[in-house]
Write a protein that holds these residues in place. Sequence first.
Motif, PDB file in Angstrom:
ATOM      1  N   THR A  30     -15.499  -7.746  -9.601  1.00  0.00           N
ATOM      2  CA  THR A  30     -14.664  -8.262  -8.369  1.00  0.00           C
ATOM      3  C   THR A  30     -15.541  -8.892  -7.538  1.00  0.00           C
ATOM      4  O   THR A  30     -16.862  -9.318  -7.890  1.00  0.00           O
ATOM      5  CB  THR A  30     -14.288  -6.907  -7.602  1.00  0.00           C
ATOM      6  N   TRP A  34     -12.427 -11.632  -2.982  1.00  0.00           N
ATOM      7  CA  TRP A  34     -11.143 -11.203  -3.540  1.00  0.00           C
ATOM      8  C   TRP A  34     -10.831 -10.053  -2.550  1.00  0.00           C
ATOM      9  O   TRP A  34      -9.687  -9.898  -2.076  1.00  0.00           O
ATOM     10  CB  TRP A  34     -11.232 -10.990  -4.871  1.00  0.00           C
ATOM     11  N   ARG A  38      -7.430 -10.209  -0.018  1.00  0.00           N
ATOM     12  CA  ARG A  38      -6.331  -9.695  -0.722  1.00  0.00           C
ATOM     13  C   ARG A  38      -5.799  -8.134   0.186  1.00  0.00           C
ATOM     14  O   ARG A  38      -4.886  -7.720   0.362  1.00  0.00           O
ATOM     15  CB  ARG A  38      -6.485  -9.018  -2.105  1.00  0.00           C
ATOM     16  N   CYS A 114      -0.490   9.516   1.079  1.00  0.00           N
ATOM     17  CA  CYS A 114      -1.224   8.477   2.429  1.00  0.00           C
ATOM     18  C   CYS A 114      -0.170   8.871   3.678  1.00  0.00           C
ATOM     19  O   CYS A 114      -0.436   8.359   4.715  1.00  0.00           O
ATOM     20  CB  CYS A 114      -1.194   6.942   2.061  1.00  0.00           C
ATOM     21  N   ARG A 153     -10.760  -2.054 -11.513  1.00  0.00           N
ATOM     22  CA  ARG A 153     -11.225  -2.735 -10.123  1.00  0.00           C
ATOM     23  C   ARG A 153      -9.840  -2.860  -9.146  1.00  0.00           C
ATOM     24  O   ARG A 153     -10.019  -3.285  -8.166  1.00  0.00           O
ATOM     25  CB  ARG A 153     -11.567  -4.225 -10.570  1.00  0.00           C
ATOM     26  N   GLY A 215      -0.152  -1.874  -7.684  1.00  0.00           N
ATOM     27  CA  GLY A 215      -0.307  -2.313  -6.397  1.00  0.00           C
ATOM     28  C   GLY A 215       0.895  -3.460  -5.846  1.00  0.00           C
ATOM     29  O   GLY A 215       1.267  -3.364  -4.473  1.00  0.00           O
ATOM     30  N   ASN A 216       0.975  -4.543  -6.548  1.00  0.00           N
ATOM     31  CA  ASN A 216       2.084  -5.270  -6.098  1.00  0.00           C
ATOM     32  C   ASN A 216       3.342  -4.961  -6.023  1.00  0.00           C
ATOM     33  O   ASN A 216       4.156  -5.438  -4.925  1.00  0.00           O
ATOM     34  CB  ASN A 216       1.968  -6.855  -6.815  1.00  0.00           C
ATOM     35  N   HIS A 250      -1.180   3.368   8.858  1.00  0.00           N
ATOM     36  CA  HIS A 250      -1.733   3.903   7.882  1.00  0.00           C
ATOM     37  C   HIS A 250      -2.458   2.464   7.324  1.00  0.00           C
ATOM     38  O   HIS A 250      -1.860   1.254   7.301  1.00  0.00           O
ATOM     39  CB  HIS A 250      -0.846   4.359   6.651  1.00  0.00           C
ATOM     40  N   ASN A 253      -3.514  -2.196   3.614  1.00  0.00           N
ATOM     41  CA  ASN A 253      -3.652  -3.490   3.485  1.00  0.00           C
ATOM     42  C   ASN A 253      -3.461  -4.300   4.795  1.00  0.00           C
ATOM     43  O   ASN A 253      -2.505  -4.181   5.233  1.00  0.00           O
ATOM     44  CB  ASN A 253      -2.674  -3.945   2.327  1.00  0.00           C
ATOM     45  N   ARG A 255      -2.820  -7.258   5.401  1.00  0.00           N
ATOM     46  CA  ARG A 255      -1.364  -7.942   5.206  1.00  0.00           C
ATOM     47  C   ARG A 255      -0.203  -7.165   5.322  1.00  0.00           C
ATOM     48  O   ARG A 255       0.768  -7.722   6.126  1.00  0.00           O
ATOM     49  CB  ARG A 255      -1.452  -8.818   3.948  1.00  0.00           C
ATOM     50  N   ILE A 256      -0.141  -5.944   4.904  1.00  0.00           N
ATOM     51  CA  ILE A 256       0.897  -5.190   5.193  1.00  0.00           C
ATOM     52  C   ILE A 256       1.030  -4.727   6.659  1.00  0.00           C
ATOM     53  O   ILE A 256       2.137  -4.913   7.256  1.00  0.00           O
ATOM     54  CB  ILE A 256       0.932  -3.766   4.450  1.00  0.00           C
ATOM     55  N   ASN A 280      -9.017   2.248   2.836  1.00  0.00           N
ATOM     56  CA  ASN A 280      -8.071   3.140   2.582  1.00  0.00           C
ATOM     57  C   ASN A 280      -8.509   4.364   2.588  1.00  0.00           C
ATOM     58  O   ASN A 280      -8.770   4.929   1.387  1.00  0.00           O
ATOM     59  CB  ASN A 280      -6.955   2.573   1.593  1.00  0.00           C
TER      60      ASN A 280
HETATM   61  O1  UT7 Z   1      -2.114   3.686   0.608  1.00  0.00           O
HETATM   62  C1  UT7 Z   1      -1.184   3.862  -0.382  1.00  0.00           C
HETATM   63  C2  UT7 Z   1      -0.074   2.323  -0.426  1.00  0.00           C
HETATM   64  N1  UT7 Z   1      -0.803   1.506  -1.138  1.00  0.00           N
HETATM   65  C3  UT7 Z   1      -0.553   0.173  -0.605  1.00  0.00           C
HETATM   66  O2  UT7 Z   1       0.075   0.208   0.354  1.00  0.00           O
HETATM   67  C4  UT7 Z   1      -1.280  -0.917  -1.350  1.00  0.00           C
HETATM   68  C5  UT7 Z   1      -0.027  -2.046  -1.729  1.00  0.00           C
HETATM   69  N2  UT7 Z   1      -0.676  -2.994  -2.402  1.00  0.00           N
HETATM   70  C6  UT7 Z   1      -1.829  -3.829  -1.965  1.00  0.00           C
HETATM   71  O3  UT7 Z   1      -2.482  -3.732  -1.057  1.00  0.00           O
HETATM   72  C7  UT7 Z   1      -2.130  -5.105  -3.037  1.00  0.00           C
HETATM   73  O4  UT7 Z   1      -1.145  -5.204  -3.907  1.00  0.00           O
HETATM   74  C8  UT7 Z   1      -3.399  -4.955  -3.736  1.00  0.00           C
HETATM   75  C9  UT7 Z   1      -4.557  -5.241  -2.596  1.00  0.00           C
HETATM   76  C10 UT7 Z   1      -3.597  -3.643  -4.294  1.00  0.00           C
HETATM   77  C11 UT7 Z   1      -3.449  -6.101  -4.735  1.00  0.00           C
HETATM   78  O5  UT7 Z   1      -3.229  -7.221  -4.071  1.00  0.00           O
HETATM   79  P1  UT7 Z   1      -2.143  -8.416  -4.768  1.00  0.00           P
HETATM   80  O6  UT7 Z   1      -2.155  -9.740  -3.965  1.00  0.00           O
HETATM   81  O7  UT7 Z   1      -0.895  -7.509  -4.784  1.00  0.00           O
HETATM   82  O8  UT7 Z   1      -2.805  -8.510  -6.223  1.00  0.00           O
HETATM   83  P2  UT7 Z   1      -2.016  -8.434  -7.606  1.00  0.00           P
HETATM   84  O9  UT7 Z   1      -2.145  -6.791  -7.936  1.00  0.00           O
HETATM   85  O10 UT7 Z   1      -1.103  -9.061  -7.841  1.00  0.00           O
HETATM   86  O11 UT7 Z   1      -3.271  -9.010  -8.514  1.00  0.00           O
HETATM   87  C12 UT7 Z   1      -3.646 -10.379  -8.603  1.00  0.00           C
HETATM   88  C13 UT7 Z   1      -4.606 -10.775  -9.423  1.00  0.00           C
HETATM   89  C14 UT7 Z   1      -4.651 -10.134 -10.793  1.00  0.00           C
HETATM   90  O12 UT7 Z   1      -5.078 -11.102 -11.649  1.00  0.00           O
HETATM   91  P3  UT7 Z   1      -4.268 -12.012 -12.495  1.00  0.00           P
HETATM   92  O13 UT7 Z   1      -3.330 -11.382 -13.257  1.00  0.00           O
HETATM   93  O14 UT7 Z   1      -3.285 -12.830 -11.401  1.00  0.00           O
HETATM   94  O15 UT7 Z   1      -5.043 -12.985 -13.212  1.00  0.00           O
HETATM   95  C15 UT7 Z   1      -5.643  -8.892 -10.950  1.00  0.00           C
HETATM   96  O16 UT7 Z   1      -6.178  -8.742 -12.168  1.00  0.00           O
HETATM   97  O17 UT7 Z   1      -5.762 -10.077  -8.917  1.00  0.00           O
HETATM   98  C16 UT7 Z   1      -6.827  -9.371  -9.977  1.00  0.00           C
HETATM   99  N3  UT7 Z   1      -7.364  -8.244  -9.359  1.00  0.00           N
HETATM  100  C17 UT7 Z   1      -8.855  -8.374  -9.067  1.00  0.00           C
HETATM  101  N4  UT7 Z   1      -9.494  -9.385  -9.088  1.00  0.00           N
HETATM  102  C18 UT7 Z   1     -10.913  -9.296  -8.512  1.00  0.00           C
HETATM  103  C19 UT7 Z   1      -6.878  -7.120  -9.203  1.00  0.00           C
HETATM  104  N5  UT7 Z   1      -8.081  -6.254  -8.603  1.00  0.00           N
HETATM  105  C20 UT7 Z   1      -9.182  -7.203  -8.419  1.00  0.00           C
HETATM  106  C21 UT7 Z   1     -10.390  -6.931  -7.990  1.00  0.00           C
HETATM  107  N6  UT7 Z   1     -10.972  -8.271  -7.942  1.00  0.00           N
HETATM  108  N7  UT7 Z   1     -10.892  -6.077  -7.341  1.00  0.00           N
END
Ligand code: UT7
Length: 323
Positions: A30, A34, A38, A114, A153, A215-216, A250, A253, A255-256, A280
Amino acid sequence: MTRRVTVEGVGGYLPARILTNKEMETIVDTTDEWIQERSGIEQRHIAAEGELTSDLGVEAAKNALEHAGIQPEEIDLIIVATTTPDLTFPSTAAIIQHKLGIKGGAAFDIQAVCTGFVYAISTAEKFLASGQFSKALVIGAETFSRILDWEDRSTCVLFGDGAGAMILSAEEANAPGSRGIMSSYLRCDGALTDLLYVDGGVSKTQTTGHVKMQGNKVFREAVAKISSAMEEAAKIADIDPKTIDWFVPHQANIRILKGVAKKLSLRPDQVVATIAKHGNTSAASIPLAFNVAVKDGRIKKGDLVMLEAMGGGLTWGAALLEY
Ligand code: UT7
Protein backbone atom coordinates in the motif's frame (compact mmCIF):
# COMPACT_ATOMS: atom_id res chain seq x y z
CA MET A 1 -42.73 11.95 36.24
CA THR A 2 -41.22 12.69 32.83
CA ARG A 3 -37.47 12.32 32.85
CA ARG A 4 -34.89 13.50 30.37
CA VAL A 5 -31.42 12.10 29.89
CA THR A 6 -28.45 14.45 29.70
CA VAL A 7 -24.72 14.08 29.05
CA GLU A 8 -22.76 14.78 32.24
CA GLY A 9 -19.26 13.99 31.01
CA VAL A 10 -17.22 12.52 28.20
CA GLY A 11 -13.87 10.75 28.04
CA GLY A 12 -11.50 9.03 25.68
CA TYR A 13 -8.41 6.88 25.62
CA LEU A 14 -6.04 5.86 22.83
CA PRO A 15 -3.24 3.30 23.23
CA ALA A 16 0.26 4.82 23.19
CA ARG A 17 1.53 3.02 20.07
CA ILE A 18 0.92 4.92 16.83
CA LEU A 19 1.08 3.06 13.52
CA THR A 20 1.60 5.50 10.65
CA ASN A 21 0.71 4.96 6.99
CA LYS A 22 4.44 5.00 6.18
CA GLU A 23 4.95 2.07 8.55
CA MET A 24 1.91 0.38 7.02
CA GLU A 25 3.78 0.44 3.69
CA THR A 26 6.25 -2.02 5.22
CA ILE A 27 3.45 -4.40 6.25
CA VAL A 28 1.26 -4.62 3.11
CA ASP A 29 1.41 -3.49 -0.53
CA THR A 30 0.00 0.00 0.00
CA THR A 31 1.00 3.66 0.00
CA ASP A 32 0.46 6.59 2.32
CA GLU A 33 -1.06 8.44 -0.66
CA TRP A 34 -3.62 5.70 -1.40
CA ILE A 35 -4.75 5.43 2.23
CA GLN A 36 -5.07 9.20 2.69
CA GLU A 37 -6.78 9.79 -0.65
CA ARG A 38 -9.32 6.93 -0.32
CA SER A 39 -10.04 7.11 3.43
CA GLY A 40 -8.52 10.26 4.99
CA ILE A 41 -6.51 8.16 7.47
CA GLU A 42 -2.93 9.21 8.35
CA GLN A 43 -2.32 7.00 11.37
CA ARG A 44 -4.05 4.74 13.89
CA HIS A 45 -3.36 3.63 17.49
CA ILE A 46 -2.68 -0.02 18.29
CA ALA A 47 -3.14 -1.63 21.72
CA ALA A 48 -0.01 -3.08 23.33
CA GLU A 49 0.34 -6.81 23.85
CA GLY A 50 -1.76 -7.70 26.87
CA GLU A 51 -3.67 -4.40 26.73
CA LEU A 52 -7.33 -5.43 26.53
CA THR A 53 -10.54 -3.81 25.36
CA SER A 54 -11.58 -3.53 29.03
CA ASP A 55 -8.31 -1.70 29.83
CA LEU A 56 -9.00 0.89 27.12
CA GLY A 57 -12.62 1.15 28.32
CA VAL A 58 -11.56 1.66 31.95
CA GLU A 59 -9.21 4.52 31.00
CA ALA A 60 -11.93 6.22 28.90
CA ALA A 61 -14.42 5.72 31.76
CA LYS A 62 -12.05 7.27 34.35
CA ASN A 63 -11.57 10.22 32.01
CA ALA A 64 -15.35 10.66 31.65
CA LEU A 65 -16.02 10.25 35.40
CA GLU A 66 -13.44 12.94 36.13
CA HIS A 67 -14.98 15.22 33.50
CA ALA A 68 -18.44 14.69 35.00
CA GLY A 69 -17.10 15.16 38.53
CA ILE A 70 -18.76 12.02 39.83
CA GLN A 71 -17.57 8.93 41.72
CA PRO A 72 -17.68 5.43 40.15
CA GLU A 73 -20.12 4.18 42.82
CA GLU A 74 -22.77 6.61 41.56
CA ILE A 75 -23.01 4.58 38.33
CA ASP A 76 -25.83 2.01 38.32
CA LEU A 77 -25.81 1.03 34.62
CA ILE A 78 -22.83 0.17 32.40
CA ILE A 79 -23.28 -0.55 28.70
CA VAL A 80 -20.25 -1.36 26.57
CA ALA A 81 -20.51 -1.33 22.79
CA THR A 82 -17.81 -3.62 21.43
CA THR A 83 -17.12 -6.19 18.73
CA THR A 84 -13.81 -7.16 20.30
CA PRO A 85 -14.66 -8.29 23.86
CA ASP A 86 -11.90 -9.48 26.21
CA LEU A 87 -13.56 -12.90 26.44
CA THR A 88 -16.57 -14.71 25.00
CA PHE A 89 -18.08 -14.20 28.45
CA PRO A 90 -18.45 -12.49 30.86
CA SER A 91 -19.30 -9.26 29.11
CA THR A 92 -16.62 -6.61 28.84
CA ALA A 93 -19.04 -4.39 30.79
CA ALA A 94 -18.88 -6.80 33.75
CA ILE A 95 -15.08 -6.79 33.63
CA ILE A 96 -15.00 -2.97 33.46
CA GLN A 97 -17.48 -2.73 36.35
CA HIS A 98 -15.11 -4.77 38.54
CA LYS A 99 -11.98 -2.90 37.39
CA LEU A 100 -13.65 0.40 38.32
CA GLY A 101 -14.63 -0.98 41.74
CA ILE A 102 -18.34 -0.50 41.06
CA LYS A 103 -20.68 -2.77 43.00
CA GLY A 104 -24.36 -3.15 42.19
CA GLY A 105 -26.41 -2.00 39.25
CA ALA A 106 -26.42 -3.70 35.85
CA ALA A 107 -23.73 -4.16 33.21
CA PHE A 108 -23.93 -5.65 29.73
CA ASP A 109 -22.44 -5.43 26.23
CA ILE A 110 -24.12 -4.41 23.01
CA GLN A 111 -23.02 -5.80 19.66
CA ALA A 112 -23.89 -3.62 16.67
CA VAL A 113 -20.32 -3.31 15.37
CA CYS A 114 -19.56 0.27 14.23
CA THR A 115 -23.13 1.37 15.08
CA GLY A 116 -22.67 0.02 18.62
CA PHE A 117 -22.34 3.35 20.38
CA VAL A 118 -25.54 4.76 18.84
CA TYR A 119 -27.39 1.57 19.85
CA ALA A 120 -25.84 1.79 23.35
CA ILE A 121 -26.78 5.39 24.18
CA SER A 122 -30.25 4.81 22.77
CA THR A 123 -30.64 1.79 25.07
CA ALA A 124 -29.23 3.64 28.08
CA GLU A 125 -31.57 6.55 27.42
CA LYS A 126 -34.61 4.26 27.56
CA PHE A 127 -33.52 2.70 30.88
CA LEU A 128 -32.78 6.09 32.45
CA ALA A 129 -35.94 7.76 31.15
CA SER A 130 -38.04 4.90 32.56
CA GLY A 131 -36.55 5.46 36.01
CA GLN A 132 -35.04 1.97 36.27
CA PHE A 133 -31.52 3.41 36.60
CA SER A 134 -30.23 6.91 37.33
CA LYS A 135 -26.64 7.20 36.04
CA ALA A 136 -25.21 5.30 33.10
CA LEU A 137 -21.65 4.82 31.92
CA VAL A 138 -21.81 4.15 28.18
CA ILE A 139 -18.57 3.03 26.55
CA GLY A 140 -17.47 2.25 23.01
CA ALA A 141 -14.23 0.24 23.21
CA GLU A 142 -12.35 -1.79 20.63
CA THR A 143 -9.11 -3.65 20.03
CA PHE A 144 -10.05 -4.03 16.37
CA SER A 145 -6.41 -4.69 15.45
CA ARG A 146 -6.89 -8.20 16.91
CA ILE A 147 -9.49 -9.20 14.28
CA LEU A 148 -7.70 -7.76 11.26
CA ASP A 149 -6.07 -9.88 8.58
CA TRP A 150 -2.70 -8.13 8.43
CA GLU A 151 -2.16 -9.52 4.92
CA ASP A 152 -5.38 -7.99 3.55
CA ARG A 153 -4.52 -4.45 2.47
CA SER A 154 -8.15 -3.61 1.74
CA THR A 155 -9.07 -3.78 5.44
CA CYS A 156 -5.99 -3.68 7.70
CA VAL A 157 -5.07 -0.10 6.75
CA LEU A 158 -8.47 1.24 7.84
CA PHE A 159 -8.96 0.29 11.49
CA GLY A 160 -7.46 1.18 14.85
CA ASP A 161 -7.91 0.66 18.61
CA GLY A 162 -9.34 2.99 21.24
CA ALA A 163 -12.20 3.73 23.63
CA GLY A 164 -14.58 6.58 24.34
CA ALA A 165 -17.09 7.03 27.15
CA MET A 166 -20.10 9.11 28.07
CA ILE A 167 -21.82 9.56 31.44
CA LEU A 168 -25.59 9.90 31.07
CA SER A 169 -27.82 11.04 33.86
CA ALA A 170 -31.61 11.20 34.32
CA GLU A 171 -33.34 14.23 35.77
CA GLU A 172 -36.81 15.74 35.91
CA ALA A 173 -37.82 17.11 32.53
CA ASN A 174 -38.57 20.58 33.92
CA ALA A 175 -35.19 20.99 35.68
CA PRO A 176 -33.00 23.77 34.22
CA GLY A 177 -30.33 22.65 31.74
CA SER A 178 -30.02 21.10 28.32
CA ARG A 179 -32.64 18.90 26.68
CA GLY A 180 -30.18 15.98 26.57
CA ILE A 181 -30.88 13.04 24.24
CA MET A 182 -33.80 14.14 22.08
CA SER A 183 -34.19 11.22 19.69
CA SER A 184 -32.58 8.14 18.20
CA TYR A 185 -33.27 6.05 15.13
CA LEU A 186 -31.84 2.51 14.81
CA ARG A 187 -31.97 0.13 11.88
CA CYS A 188 -30.53 -3.23 10.72
CA ASP A 189 -30.73 -5.16 7.46
CA GLY A 190 -29.38 -8.65 8.06
CA ALA A 191 -29.65 -9.45 4.34
CA LEU A 192 -26.52 -7.31 3.86
CA THR A 193 -24.34 -9.32 6.26
CA ASP A 194 -22.01 -10.47 3.48
CA LEU A 195 -20.80 -6.92 2.82
CA LEU A 196 -19.03 -6.67 6.19
CA TYR A 197 -18.48 -9.49 8.65
CA VAL A 198 -15.92 -11.54 10.58
CA ASP A 199 -15.34 -15.05 9.23
CA GLY A 200 -15.06 -16.74 12.61
CA GLY A 201 -16.99 -17.08 15.83
CA VAL A 202 -17.75 -19.16 18.89
CA SER A 203 -20.52 -21.29 17.45
CA LYS A 204 -19.50 -21.54 13.81
CA THR A 205 -15.71 -22.00 13.83
CA GLN A 206 -14.60 -21.82 17.46
CA THR A 207 -12.08 -19.20 16.29
CA THR A 208 -12.03 -15.43 16.44
CA GLY A 209 -11.85 -14.89 12.67
CA HIS A 210 -10.89 -11.87 10.59
CA VAL A 211 -12.70 -8.86 9.15
CA LYS A 212 -13.99 -9.26 5.58
CA MET A 213 -15.37 -6.22 3.79
CA GLN A 214 -16.60 -5.37 0.32
CA GLY A 215 -15.58 -1.76 0.93
CA ASN A 216 -16.99 -0.16 -2.21
CA LYS A 217 -20.40 -1.84 -1.71
CA VAL A 218 -20.51 -0.72 1.94
CA PHE A 219 -19.52 2.76 0.77
CA ARG A 220 -22.44 2.84 -1.67
CA GLU A 221 -24.93 1.92 1.09
CA ALA A 222 -23.46 4.38 3.58
CA VAL A 223 -24.39 7.88 2.43
CA ALA A 224 -28.06 7.12 1.67
CA LYS A 225 -28.72 5.05 4.80
CA ILE A 226 -26.91 7.42 7.16
CA SER A 227 -28.52 10.54 5.68
CA SER A 228 -32.01 9.08 5.98
CA ALA A 229 -31.35 7.98 9.61
CA MET A 230 -30.25 11.52 10.46
CA GLU A 231 -33.34 12.98 8.81
CA GLU A 232 -35.55 10.54 10.77
CA ALA A 233 -33.82 11.41 14.07
CA ALA A 234 -34.36 15.13 13.35
CA LYS A 235 -38.01 14.48 12.48
CA ILE A 236 -38.65 12.51 15.70
CA ALA A 237 -37.10 15.36 17.73
CA ASP A 238 -39.06 17.91 15.67
CA ILE A 239 -35.83 19.71 14.78
CA ASP A 240 -34.91 21.41 11.52
CA PRO A 241 -31.57 19.79 10.48
CA LYS A 242 -30.38 23.31 9.65
CA THR A 243 -30.30 24.11 13.39
CA ILE A 244 -27.76 21.34 14.13
CA ASP A 245 -24.51 22.84 15.52
CA TRP A 246 -22.22 19.81 15.31
CA PHE A 247 -22.10 16.58 13.41
CA VAL A 248 -20.18 13.79 15.21
CA PRO A 249 -20.19 10.84 12.82
CA HIS A 250 -18.72 7.37 12.98
CA GLN A 251 -15.24 7.77 11.50
CA ALA A 252 -15.18 5.25 8.63
CA ASN A 253 -14.09 7.35 5.67
CA ILE A 254 -13.60 11.11 5.24
CA ARG A 255 -15.42 10.93 1.91
CA ILE A 256 -18.52 9.43 3.61
CA LEU A 257 -18.41 12.11 6.33
CA LYS A 258 -18.23 14.90 3.75
CA GLY A 259 -20.92 13.35 1.53
CA VAL A 260 -23.38 12.96 4.41
CA ALA A 261 -22.67 16.48 5.71
CA LYS A 262 -23.29 17.92 2.26
CA LYS A 263 -26.57 16.03 1.90
CA LEU A 264 -27.80 17.61 5.13
CA SER A 265 -26.48 21.07 4.16
CA LEU A 266 -23.98 21.04 7.04
CA ARG A 267 -20.82 23.11 6.59
CA PRO A 268 -17.47 21.25 6.61
CA ASP A 269 -16.46 23.13 9.79
CA GLN A 270 -19.46 21.60 11.61
CA VAL A 271 -18.11 18.07 11.05
CA VAL A 272 -16.00 16.63 13.87
CA ALA A 273 -13.45 14.52 11.98
CA THR A 274 -10.84 12.53 13.90
CA ILE A 275 -10.35 9.83 11.29
CA ALA A 276 -6.92 11.19 10.21
CA LYS A 277 -5.42 10.52 13.66
CA HIS A 278 -7.62 7.69 14.99
CA GLY A 279 -8.53 5.65 11.90
CA ASN A 280 -11.77 3.68 12.15
CA THR A 281 -12.10 2.52 15.76
CA SER A 282 -15.56 0.97 15.20
CA ALA A 283 -17.85 1.47 18.24
CA ALA A 284 -15.27 3.76 19.89
CA SER A 285 -15.10 6.31 17.11
CA ILE A 286 -18.14 8.47 18.00
CA PRO A 287 -17.39 8.89 21.73
CA LEU A 288 -13.69 9.45 20.95
CA ALA A 289 -14.56 12.21 18.46
CA PHE A 290 -17.18 13.68 20.83
CA ASN A 291 -14.57 13.79 23.59
CA VAL A 292 -12.07 15.58 21.37
CA ALA A 293 -14.57 18.26 20.32
CA VAL A 294 -15.80 18.87 23.89
CA LYS A 295 -12.29 19.08 25.34
CA ASP A 296 -11.00 21.42 22.60
CA GLY A 297 -13.96 23.73 23.25
CA ARG A 298 -15.87 23.24 20.00
CA ILE A 299 -18.95 21.50 21.46
CA LYS A 300 -20.40 23.69 24.24
CA LYS A 301 -23.28 23.23 26.67
CA GLY A 302 -26.55 23.81 24.84
CA ASP A 303 -25.18 22.88 21.39
CA LEU A 304 -27.29 20.58 19.22
CA VAL A 305 -25.26 17.53 18.16
CA MET A 306 -26.11 14.83 15.62
CA LEU A 307 -24.43 11.41 15.91
CA GLU A 308 -24.57 8.74 13.20
CA ALA A 309 -23.01 5.42 12.30
CA MET A 310 -23.18 2.45 9.98
CA GLY A 311 -21.48 -0.92 10.38
CA GLY A 312 -21.64 -4.69 10.12
CA GLY A 313 -25.11 -6.21 10.02
CA LEU A 314 -25.58 -3.95 8.22
CA THR A 315 -26.64 -1.79 11.13
CA TRP A 316 -27.05 1.97 11.04
CA GLY A 317 -28.56 4.74 13.09
CA ALA A 318 -28.49 8.30 14.32
CA ALA A 319 -29.08 10.15 17.58
CA LEU A 320 -29.72 13.80 18.29
CA LEU A 321 -28.82 15.45 21.58
CA GLU A 322 -28.43 18.84 23.17
CA TYR A 323 -25.13 18.75 25.04
O1 UT7 B 1 -16.95 1.20 9.65
C1 UT7 B 1 -17.80 0.29 9.04
C2 UT7 B 1 -18.29 0.77 7.73
N1 UT7 B 1 -17.21 0.81 6.80
C3 UT7 B 1 -17.21 1.70 5.82
O2 UT7 B 1 -18.10 2.53 5.77
C4 UT7 B 1 -16.14 1.62 4.78
C5 UT7 B 1 -16.72 1.97 3.43
N2 UT7 B 1 -15.78 1.80 2.34
C6 UT7 B 1 -14.71 2.61 2.16
O3 UT7 B 1 -14.42 3.44 2.99
C7 UT7 B 1 -13.94 2.47 0.86
O4 UT7 B 1 -14.65 1.63 0.00
C8 UT7 B 1 -12.50 1.92 1.05
C9 UT7 B 1 -11.62 2.98 1.70
C10 UT7 B 1 -12.55 0.67 1.88
C11 UT7 B 1 -11.88 1.59 -0.31
O5 UT7 B 1 -11.95 2.71 -1.18
P1 UT7 B 1 -12.53 2.53 -2.68
O6 UT7 B 1 -12.35 3.84 -3.33
O7 UT7 B 1 -13.94 2.04 -2.54
O8 UT7 B 1 -11.57 1.47 -3.31
P2 UT7 B 1 -11.89 0.01 -3.91
O9 UT7 B 1 -12.24 -0.94 -2.81
O10 UT7 B 1 -12.89 0.16 -5.01
O11 UT7 B 1 -10.48 -0.38 -4.50
C12 UT7 B 1 -9.89 0.37 -5.54
C13 UT7 B 1 -8.53 -0.22 -5.84
C14 UT7 B 1 -8.53 -1.73 -6.09
O12 UT7 B 1 -7.64 -1.98 -7.14
P3 UT7 B 1 -8.18 -2.25 -8.63
O13 UT7 B 1 -9.06 -3.46 -8.51
O14 UT7 B 1 -8.94 -1.01 -9.01
O15 UT7 B 1 -6.93 -2.47 -9.39
C15 UT7 B 1 -7.96 -2.31 -4.82
O16 UT7 B 1 -7.30 -3.52 -5.02
O17 UT7 B 1 -7.62 0.00 -4.74
C16 UT7 B 1 -6.99 -1.24 -4.41
N3 UT7 B 1 -6.68 -1.24 -2.99
C17 UT7 B 1 -5.55 -0.73 -2.47
N4 UT7 B 1 -4.47 -0.15 -3.05
C18 UT7 B 1 -3.50 0.28 -2.23
C19 UT7 B 1 -7.45 -1.69 -1.97
N5 UT7 B 1 -6.82 -1.47 -0.79
C20 UT7 B 1 -5.65 -0.88 -1.08
C21 UT7 B 1 -4.58 -0.40 -0.28
N6 UT7 B 1 -3.54 0.17 -0.90
N7 UT7 B 1 -4.60 -0.48 1.07
